[in-house]
Design a protein around this motif. Structure first.
Motif, mmCIF file in Angstrom:
data_model
loop_
_atom_site.group_PDB
_atom_site.id
_atom_site.type_symbol
_atom_site.label_atom_id
_atom_site.label_comp_id
_atom_site.label_asym_id
_atom_site.label_seq_id
_atom_site.Cartn_x
_atom_site.Cartn_y
_atom_site.Cartn_z
ATOM 1 N N ALA A 42 5.694 -1.886 1.109
ATOM 2 C CA ALA A 42 6.110 -2.376 -0.206
ATOM 3 C C ALA A 42 5.110 -3.423 -0.664
ATOM 4 C CB ALA A 42 7.507 -2.986 -0.131
ATOM 5 N N PHE A 43 4.998 -3.587 -1.975
ATOM 6 C CA PHE A 43 4.090 -4.587 -2.521
ATOM 7 C C PHE A 43 4.493 -4.882 -3.955
ATOM 8 C CE2 PHE A 43 2.401 -0.421 -3.328
ATOM 9 C CZ PHE A 43 1.924 -0.451 -4.629
ATOM 10 N N TRP A 44 4.072 -6.015 -4.437
ATOM 11 C CA TRP A 44 4.244 -6.384 -5.837
ATOM 12 C C TRP A 44 2.903 -6.185 -6.522
ATOM 13 C CZ3 TRP A 44 8.621 -8.103 -8.441
ATOM 14 C CH2 TRP A 44 9.744 -8.302 -7.654
ATOM 15 N N ALA A 45 2.933 -5.672 -7.749
ATOM 16 C CA ALA A 45 1.682 -5.446 -8.478
ATOM 17 C C ALA A 45 1.943 -5.481 -9.980
ATOM 18 C CB ALA A 45 1.070 -4.108 -8.091
ATOM 19 N N ARG A 46 0.871 -5.694 -10.700
ATOM 20 C CA ARG A 46 0.899 -5.577 -12.154
ATOM 21 C C ARG A 46 -0.515 -5.239 -12.602
ATOM 22 N NH1 ARG A 46 -0.489 -10.547 -15.523
ATOM 23 N NH2 ARG A 46 -1.367 -11.983 -14.014
ATOM 24 N N GLY A 47 -0.620 -4.639 -13.775
ATOM 25 C CA GLY A 47 -1.941 -4.356 -14.310
ATOM 26 C C GLY A 47 -2.041 -2.993 -14.933
ATOM 27 N N GLN A 48 -3.272 -2.610 -15.140
ATOM 28 C CA GLN A 48 -3.590 -1.333 -15.765
ATOM 29 C C GLN A 48 -4.334 -0.498 -14.735
ATOM 30 O OE1 GLN A 48 -6.100 -1.750 -19.189
ATOM 31 N NE2 GLN A 48 -5.842 0.374 -19.800
ATOM 32 N N ALA A 49 -3.581 0.396 -14.068
ATOM 33 C CA ALA A 49 -4.209 1.234 -13.048
ATOM 34 C C ALA A 49 -3.241 2.301 -12.550
ATOM 35 C CB ALA A 49 -4.651 0.387 -11.857
ATOM 36 N N ASP A 75 -9.669 10.875 4.959
ATOM 37 C CA ASP A 75 -8.656 11.454 4.079
ATOM 38 C C ASP A 75 -7.285 10.923 4.521
ATOM 39 O OD1 ASP A 75 -7.240 12.888 2.238
ATOM 40 O OD2 ASP A 75 -7.727 14.871 3.049
ATOM 41 N N GLY A 76 -7.019 9.676 4.143
ATOM 42 C CA GLY A 76 -5.759 9.034 4.519
ATOM 43 C C GLY A 76 -4.575 9.618 3.770
ATOM 44 N N HIS A 77 -3.397 9.427 4.314
ATOM 45 C CA HIS A 77 -2.149 9.903 3.710
ATOM 46 C C HIS A 77 -1.692 8.889 2.673
ATOM 47 C CE1 HIS A 77 -2.426 12.070 7.470
ATOM 48 N NE2 HIS A 77 -1.538 12.924 7.008
ATOM 49 N N GLY A 78 -1.522 9.339 1.429
ATOM 50 C CA GLY A 78 -1.188 8.386 0.377
ATOM 51 C C GLY A 78 -0.260 8.930 -0.680
ATOM 52 N N ALA A 79 0.056 8.045 -1.609
ATOM 53 C CA ALA A 79 0.867 8.361 -2.775
ATOM 54 C C ALA A 79 0.390 7.461 -3.913
ATOM 55 C CB ALA A 79 2.347 8.126 -2.494
ATOM 56 N N GLU A 80 0.603 7.890 -5.139
ATOM 57 C CA GLU A 80 0.125 7.115 -6.287
ATOM 58 C C GLU A 80 1.257 6.405 -7.005
ATOM 59 O OE1 GLU A 80 -2.631 8.982 -8.874
ATOM 60 O OE2 GLU A 80 -3.952 9.557 -7.232
ATOM 61 N N ARG A 81 0.893 5.267 -7.585
ATOM 62 C CA ARG A 81 1.828 4.488 -8.382
ATOM 63 C C ARG A 81 1.125 4.057 -9.671
ATOM 64 N NH1 ARG A 81 4.500 6.575 -5.240
ATOM 65 N NH2 ARG A 81 6.060 5.710 -3.820
ATOM 66 N N LEU A 82 1.797 4.274 -10.797
ATOM 67 C CA LEU A 82 1.288 3.828 -12.089
ATOM 68 C C LEU A 82 1.800 2.407 -12.299
ATOM 69 C CD1 LEU A 82 -0.207 4.387 -14.733
ATOM 70 C CD2 LEU A 82 1.951 5.319 -15.632
ATOM 71 N N LEU A 83 0.892 1.459 -12.395
ATOM 72 C CA LEU A 83 1.281 0.065 -12.539
ATOM 73 C C LEU A 83 1.657 -0.251 -13.985
ATOM 74 C CD1 LEU A 83 -1.423 -1.694 -10.331
ATOM 75 C CD2 LEU A 83 0.754 -0.665 -9.641
ATOM 76 N N TRP A 130 -3.441 -6.712 -10.215
ATOM 77 C CA TRP A 130 -3.111 -7.764 -9.256
ATOM 78 C C TRP A 130 -2.198 -7.196 -8.184
ATOM 79 C CZ3 TRP A 130 -4.356 -13.032 -9.445
ATOM 80 C CH2 TRP A 130 -5.054 -13.440 -10.582
ATOM 81 N N LEU A 131 -2.371 -7.669 -6.919
ATOM 82 C CA LEU A 131 -1.482 -7.331 -5.799
ATOM 83 C C LEU A 131 -0.964 -8.628 -5.182
ATOM 84 C CD1 LEU A 131 -3.505 -4.666 -3.760
ATOM 85 C CD2 LEU A 131 -1.513 -4.264 -5.195
ATOM 86 N N ASP A 132 0.264 -8.568 -4.670
ATOM 87 C CA ASP A 132 0.837 -9.726 -3.990
ATOM 88 C C ASP A 132 1.935 -9.256 -3.040
ATOM 89 O OD1 ASP A 132 1.256 -12.359 -3.290
ATOM 90 O OD2 ASP A 132 1.898 -13.011 -5.265
ATOM 91 N N ASP A 133 2.187 -10.047 -2.021
ATOM 92 C CA ASP A 133 3.317 -9.846 -1.093
ATOM 93 C C ASP A 133 3.399 -8.423 -0.528
ATOM 94 O OD1 ASP A 133 4.124 -12.497 -1.406
ATOM 95 O OD2 ASP A 133 5.254 -12.007 -3.212
#
Length: 139
Positions: A42-49, A75-83, A130-133
């Motif tokens: 889990a993480f906190w984020a904001r921005g355009q990405a 080729d790591g295992h991932g998922a995308e998040r729209l900030l 930005w990323l935090d926590d």
């Protein structure tokens, strides 16, 4: 940082054409970390990405960097998040992770986690976030 946090991570950049942009951290330098007690990150984020969050196992990290991969690595295992423009908590759970398909295909195994990547793949529009926590999700 967010709220009472004293620090946060900020990055921005243009449209990258070959490799993209990435922020990575190792959990146990040059060794695997058993993250099987957790459900994800889990993480906190904001921005355009459009951010790709990947759990990188030792099996996809090249030997020269402490992993066990010898061919078609990273080729790591991932998922995308729209900030969004406002701070928001995001979760990425182990069961939703998938490889991109450009490297060695291996099943995801949280027992052999090497690190976590936050990336903007090549060809995406300019970004500013930005990323935090950053933390593991308790089961």
């Amino acid at each position: 940082g967010r709220g009472q946090s004293r620090f946060g991570l900020h990055t921005r950049g243009g449209k990258f054409s070959k490799w993209g942009s990435g922020l990575s951290f190792e959990l146990s330098p040059r060794r695997c970390y058993d993250a099987s007690a957790y459900a994800g990150v889990a993480f906190w984020a904001r921005g355009q990405a459009q951010l790709r969050v990947a759990a990188k196992m030792t099996q996809v990290v090249a030997e020269e960097f402490g992993g066990s991969c010898v061919k078609d690595c990273f080729d790591g295992h991932g998922a995308e998040r729209l900030l969004t423009k406002d701070w928001q908590r995001y979760e990425v759970r182990w069961e939703e992770l998938a490889q991109s398909g450009h490297g060695l295909a291996v099943p995801f195994d949280p027992h052999s986690l090497f690190g976590v990547d936050f990336t903007i793949p090549a060809g995406r529009p300019p970004f500013d976030y930005w990323l935090d926590d950053v933390a593991f999700i308790e089961r």
